[in-house]
Design an enzyme around this catalytic site. Structure first.
Site: not given
Ligand code: DGL
Length: 266
Positions: A75, A190
């Site tokens: 993330c 993301c």
């Molecule tokens: N998958 C997450 C990232 O790489 C973020 C998504 C979220 O929770 O806003 O930033």
């Protein structure tokens, strides 16, 4: 080592599956726990101190329960702020993060117009600014914070229809034209976004290089495991399960999605 490593892969939702899919290709014999902090999703809107507290708290439980040999923070929104805190709390555990792939984008771009598509949190971070200053000083960098894309990716993974106009509106600000040059590289900052990359390609006003760091993250995981004595000697015997902080039982659609990734819920 005479046992397979246990790897915890963590995200706010299902985006981290894009990283997990690359890691399991290189390490099919490892044991995996994939944790989605769906009770905290989306992280993109969280204030920094609260997000740090949240992730440290969730990690405390996960580490106590699963005793991982390695943790992958799949993330960007969390990695760009939480990693130093996690490393201080658990100095004995290697944490591998996911941060915007600005360096490869700047290296590959010929027009020197690149965009970083991330959550509102990620594009605001000092960490992201520092990457730009360090690796992309010769480029014009457009930061695009999308409040909606991670939710749209989640909806698609849950088998709900997502409409093209909604996706196109979110990616549109990435495409810039200046003095005859145009954006030719977009960083998928993301982990949810590679889930939608086929839609991005189809809906983009012109072709660009969509840069997904997941294969590089997987190579880093593999290298660190080797350094810790975990050679890949357990081909195909690993276990992989998915857990959700909300405690909600995944419905049939989500179980089917997870099983496509080789994960069992629970
Ligand atoms: N998958 C997450 C990232 O790489 C973020 C998504 C979220 O929770 O806003 O930033």
């Amino acid at each position: 080592m005479t046992r397979p490593p246990k790897i915890l892969v963590f995200d706010s939702g299902l985006g981290g599956l894009t990283v997990f899919a690359e890691v399991i290709k290189l390490r099919p014999g490892a044991d995996y726990v994939y944790c989605a902090d769906d009770a905290g999703f989306p992280y993109g809107d969280w204030k920094e101190p609260e997000l740090v507290e949240r992730v440290v708290q969730v990690m405390e439980k996960l580490i106590a329960e699963h005793a991982p040999d390695m943790v992958v923070i799949a993330c960007n929104t969390a990695s760009t702020i939480v990693l130093p805190f996690l490393r201080v709390h658990w100095p004995q555990i290697p944490f591998v993060g996911t941060v915007p792939a600005i360096k490869p984008a700047a290296e590959r771009s010929r027009s020197h117009l690149i965009s970083v598509l991330g959550t509102p949190g990620t594009v605001k971070r000092d960490y992201t600014q520092n990457l730009i200053a360090q690796f992309a000083a010769h480029c014009r960098v457009t930061l695009v914070g999308s409040a909606a894309l991670a939710r749209l990716a989640e909806a698609q993974m849950h088998g709900q229809g997502v409409c093209d106009e909604d996706i196109a509106a979110e990616i549109a600000p990435c495409f810039k034209q200046e003095n005859g040059a145009r954006t030719d590289a977009v960083v998928l900052a993301c982990t949810h976004y590679p889930l939608l990359v086929e839609d991005f390609r189809r809906l983009a006003p012109w072709p660009v290089d969509w840069i997904d760091p997941a294969p590089a993250i997987a190579r880093r995981v593999d290298q660190l495991l080797r350094e810790r004595g975990f050679e890949e000697a357990f081909a195909g015997t690993g276990q992989a399960r998915a857990v959700f902080t909300s405690g909600a039982r995944p419905d049939a659609q989500l179980r089917a999605t997870l099983s496509r990734y080789g994960l069992v819920a629970g």
